[in-house]
Design an enzyme around this catalytic site. Structure first.
Site, mmCIF file in Angstrom:
data_model
loop_
_atom_site.group_PDB
_atom_site.id
_atom_site.type_symbol
_atom_site.label_atom_id
_atom_site.label_comp_id
_atom_site.label_asym_id
_atom_site.label_seq_id
_atom_site.Cartn_x
_atom_site.Cartn_y
_atom_site.Cartn_z
ATOM 1 N N CYS A 125 -30.918 23.043 24.591
ATOM 2 C CA CYS A 125 -30.434 24.206 24.427
ATOM 3 C C CYS A 125 -28.931 24.641 25.507
ATOM 4 C CB CYS A 125 -31.664 25.078 25.743
ATOM 5 S SG CYS A 125 -32.447 24.651 27.297
ATOM 6 N N CYS A 128 -29.250 25.130 28.882
ATOM 7 C CA CYS A 128 -29.200 23.694 29.796
ATOM 8 C C CYS A 128 -27.419 23.756 30.281
ATOM 9 C CB CYS A 128 -29.209 22.817 28.767
ATOM 10 S SG CYS A 128 -30.697 22.948 28.457
#
Lengths: 342, 78
Positions: B10, B13
């Protein structure tokens, strides 16, 4: 005092109409549609345009305010803390607690797998984890306020209640069936990270809430537009006869159709509410509309595919069947007794 | 030194990975940034909320994007 009581209820009604239902926004948009676009807000095209603009703005405002508030509350309940609280309880009490915590724990379908593994490896019964997994997407504080805004408070509260009951009973049933053998072995072997009880400062909570708003907004805005678009189309363009033939109150299959159509769909309550609103406007039973909303939010193809990685097929099928059956029963219940709520 | 970012890939991250890289560079540490996206592997670290930061196989944070200076603190502590 009689006068005082009346004044208070009038104030409450005014707050409800203006803040929650945003009557002022409806009036403003009606004015815009009439004087700005030269359309009749009561007419077919004007009505659709009004529904679309009003609902999109209303949902976005509520979304921003609610996600912020809810995230602030959620920042007190990270998954590690939830797991600890649940570990202290047994039996039905644990399921009830799991369902309640599901409503306030930060959670999106993308983190369901790490959560499932984290709960299960720490020794929580899978039934308790499933109570949490059912309640978490289905019932949250934001959806309650939205339901109250679109429909009314009694429907919102009834929705929370049946949602929690479904989570508790569904999880308990899964516990009863002793399905532990149908969980992939690596789940039990995962280590349990000693939970650091990171205390957050007010500033960190603020940042967390702000980031949540931005993140959730980025994720759902398209679904909201699509949902309101479909709602606006149903509102004025799909013939009522067609909808009532398919989903009308008098059709025994209406709840069944709404649930089955809703299950594979992936959206959250913000996108589905406008569709439910438009359907009810077309004479569809409140139970049918709620069943559709619950099926869309609680179950979806993407979440099933993810769950399949940690549980074996029989448990997945059991989970989906229990939730689907529960939603169908809730749908019929509301269709039978919904008149009390509207 | 191996720095692992655990998460499904995502936005958060990616942000955490960038901050970790910047912090390591600033500290003059030659670190290899590894992205772990597989659920089973993430679970093997006992992490429930992503993104999580793992430095030399030790989980130092979970569920939040550490800023460059926060990562630097963690690096200094090791």
């Amino acid at each position: 005092m009689h006068v005082g009581g009346k004044t208070i209820s009038e104030v409450f009604k005014w707050l409800n109409d203006q803040l929650l239902r945003m009557q002022w926004l409806s009036d403003l948009v009606a004015w815009l549609v009439r004087d700005g676009f030269g359309l009749d807000p009561a007419g077919r095209l004007g009505g659709s345009v009004h529904f679309f603009i009003y609902d999109v703005i209303k949902i976005f405002i509520l979304l921003g305010v609610l996600i912020f508030t809810v995230s602030w509350v959620q920042s007190y309940f990270p998954p590690e803390r939830t797991r600890r609280i649940l570990g202290q309880r047994k039996g039905l009490g644990a399921n009830i607690m799991a369902a309640l915590l599901g409503t306030i724990t930060p959670f999106c379908s993308c983190s369901s797998i790490p959560l499932f593994i984290g709960f299960t490896s720490a020794g929580l019964p899978i039934g308790v984890t499933f109570s949490f997994l059912i309640s978490s997407p289905l019932v949250d504080l934001a959806s309650v306020i939205l339901l109250a805004s679109v429909f009314n408070w009694s429907i919102a509260l009834a929705y929370v209640f049946v949602g929690l009951v479904l989570a508790v009973l569904g999880g308990s049933l899964i516990s009863r069936m002793k399905m532990e053998g149908h969980v992939e072995a690596f789940v039990f072997n995962s280590p349990v990270l000693a939970s650091e009880d990171g205390h957050l400062t007010r500033r960190q909570r603020f940042e967390f809430a702000r980031d949540q708003v931005a993140e959730i907004f980025g994720k759902v805005w398209l679904y909201v537009l699509i949902g309101v678009g479909i709602g606006a189309a149903i509102h004025n363009w799909v013939p009522e006869a067609f909808i009532s033939a398919l989903l009308g109150q008098d059709k025994w299959w209406s709840v069944l159709v709404a649930t089955i159509v809703g299950i594979p769909m992936y959206a959250d309550i913000f996108g589905t509410l406008p569709i439910a609103e438009a359907l009810v406007g077309k004479g569809v039973g409140i139970g049918t509309a709620l069943a559709f909303m619950m099926a869309v939010t609680a179950l979806s193809l993407p979440s099933m595919i993810m769950l399949k990685r940690v549980v074996k097929l029989p448990l997945l099928v059991l989970f989906v069947s229990i939730v689907a059956a529960g939603i169908i029963m809730i749908g019929y219940f509301f269709n039978a007794f919904g008149a009390m709520f509207l | 030194m191996i720095i692992k970012i655990l998460g499904s890939g995502c936005k958060k991250c990616i942000a955490l990975g960038e901050n970790a890289k910047a912090a390591a560079d600033a500290a003059g540490i030659s670190a290899e940034i590894v992205k772990v996206t597989d659920f089973a592997q993430i679970a093997a670290y006992g992490v429930m909320s992503t993104p999580a930061l793992v430095i030399d196989e030790k989980v130092v944070s979970a569920g939040k994007v550490l800023s460059v200076s926060e990562v630097a603190e963690q690096l200094a502590a090791i």
